[in-house]
Design a protein around this motif. Structure first.
Motif, mmCIF file in Angstrom:
data_model
loop_
_atom_site.group_PDB
_atom_site.id
_atom_site.type_symbol
_atom_site.label_atom_id
_atom_site.label_comp_id
_atom_site.label_asym_id
_atom_site.label_seq_id
_atom_site.Cartn_x
_atom_site.Cartn_y
_atom_site.Cartn_z
ATOM 1 N N ASN A 34 29.362 5.623 16.916
ATOM 2 C CA ASN A 34 29.111 4.905 18.164
ATOM 3 C C ASN A 34 29.887 3.593 18.208
ATOM 4 O OD1 ASN A 34 27.336 6.875 19.099
ATOM 5 N ND2 ASN A 34 25.515 5.844 18.330
ATOM 6 N N ARG A 35 29.922 2.892 17.093
ATOM 7 C CA ARG A 35 30.637 1.611 17.020
ATOM 8 C C ARG A 35 32.135 1.819 17.234
ATOM 9 N NH1 ARG A 35 29.865 -3.745 17.382
ATOM 10 N NH2 ARG A 35 27.909 -3.479 16.208
ATOM 11 N N LEU A 36 32.718 2.825 16.626
ATOM 12 C CA LEU A 36 34.160 3.033 16.703
ATOM 13 C C LEU A 36 34.614 3.417 18.104
ATOM 14 C CD1 LEU A 36 34.769 4.908 13.319
ATOM 15 C CD2 LEU A 36 35.419 2.569 13.874
ATOM 16 N N ILE A 37 33.808 4.187 18.813
ATOM 17 C CA ILE A 37 34.217 4.580 20.171
ATOM 18 C C ILE A 37 33.727 3.598 21.225
ATOM 19 C CG2 ILE A 37 34.307 7.020 19.556
ATOM 20 C CD1 ILE A 37 31.690 7.336 21.186
ATOM 21 N N GLY A 38 32.856 2.667 20.822
ATOM 22 C CA GLY A 38 32.413 1.634 21.745
ATOM 23 C C GLY A 38 31.386 2.094 22.751
ATOM 24 N N GLN A 39 30.693 3.191 22.458
ATOM 25 C CA GLN A 39 29.684 3.701 23.389
ATOM 26 C C GLN A 39 28.669 4.519 22.614
ATOM 27 O OE1 GLN A 39 31.300 5.524 26.890
ATOM 28 N NE2 GLN A 39 29.410 6.570 27.425
ATOM 29 N N LYS A 165 27.272 -4.229 12.515
ATOM 30 C CA LYS A 165 27.870 -5.464 13.030
ATOM 31 C C LYS A 165 29.330 -5.306 13.444
ATOM 32 C CE LYS A 165 24.823 -8.581 10.465
ATOM 33 N NZ LYS A 165 24.752 -9.734 9.518
ATOM 34 N N GLY A 166 29.945 -4.188 13.077
ATOM 35 C CA GLY A 166 31.344 -3.959 13.437
ATOM 36 C C GLY A 166 32.336 -4.575 12.472
#
Length: 309
Positions: A34-39, A165-166
């Motif tokens: 989810n973090r890598l695709i931003g959604q 946290k990214g």
């Protein structure tokens, strides 16, 4: 894994490929994807075996396109649904261009990690070790963990990140790109997932149930979308939460319907964000005894029994 390839404007340096995330249950695979695709596409919870299906999401940049395949955690199966989940995860290893193996920051390698390592050593696919939850330990503690895993097997890369946290996720994307083949994109640049909207909505409802219900119940529930009807800026959704026991039904409904209302209230904002419109959500609860050992019911809930053959 074949898709109709999309032109990338003739860029000879463009890369595209499939990347799987693998690891023990609850290590943060869905959170990282989810973090890598931003959604938010894959659901998350602090309970193991949250992800049951193979979920494809798409990251697209000027450099290339990564199709992420989030798989169920590898674990000891206890029923047909468990067999299905493990089979999906292990079979994916030979079908992708890069494998991301997620572990937690520790120098303890247990039986679960050993089993995954055995599977990885059988494949020729490049493996990147991702030490997730790096934000939970001091920075100086990470290096010994990296060194410990490096001694266990050869990795193309070892990257510590914090999916929550990214932290360092840009570095991870750059490392992935290094091992993808050159070629055009598989999906157009606006595509985020190949999952049907009804399935994502069902999973968002299941996520809230996982978070709110007692420990013994979540493994035995599924969510079925009975109706999704769009009208102007509103979507009417009728969904059924399926459980295995009559006693579980009472707990899911709660006194005066209180728990069912909590699940619906928690799920509605995420569904509205996904659909970009207001949602009228109605939930019911049904009992289907031992559905996790029924080929027919598993297929009804989106888990194809043929995948465990």
């Amino acid at each position: 894994m074949e898709k109709n390839e999309i032109s990338t404007g003739g860029n000879p340096a463009y890369k595209s490929g499939f990347v799987t995330l693998i690891g023990r249950p609850n290590v943060g695979k869905s959170t990282l994807m989810n973090r890598l695709i931003g959604q938010k596409i894959a659901i998350t919870s602090d309970k193991p075996q949250t992800t049951r299906n193979r979920i494809q999401t798409v990251y697209t940049s000027e450099e290339g396109q990564i199709v992420f395949v989030d798989t169920p955690g590898i674990h000891k199966a206890k029923n047909k649904l468990g067999d299905y989940m493990v089979n999906v995860a292990e079979r994916t290893l030979s079908e992708v261009d890069v494998i991301l193996w997620l572990v937690e920051p520790s120098n303890f390698i247990g039986a679960g990690e050993r089993h995954i390592m055995d599977q990885l050593q059988k494949t020729r696919t490049p493996v990147i070790l991702v030490i997730n939850k790096a934000d939970t330990v001091k920075r100086e503690e990470i290096l010994p963990y990296i060194d410990h895993y490096r001694k266990q097997m050869d990795f193309q890369e070892i990257v510590p990140v914090s999916a929550l946290k990214g932290d360092n996720t840009d570095t991870l994307v750059s490392c992935i790109m290094k091992y993808l083949p050159y070629g055009p994109a598989f999906y157009d640049e606006d595509t985020v997932t190949d999952q049907p909207m009804r399935q994502i909505v069902a999973e968002l409802i299941r996520e809230k149930a996982l978070r709110l219900l007692e420990e013994e119940i979540p493994h035995g529930i599924a969510v079925s979308i009975e109706r999704m009807q769009y009208r102007r800026n509103l979507c009417d959704i009728e969904a059924t939460i399926v459980c295995e026991r009559d006693s579980h039904k009472g707990i899911i409904i709660g006194k005066g319907g209180s728990m069912l209302k909590r699940i619906g209230s928690a799920a509605r904002p995420d569904i509205e964000d996904l659909l970009e419109r207001h949602v009228n959500l109605q939930l019911w609860v049904k009992v289907k005894k031992d559905w996790r050992d029924s080929d027919f019911l598993m297929k009804n809930f989106g888990y194809n029994p043929r995948d465990i053959q």
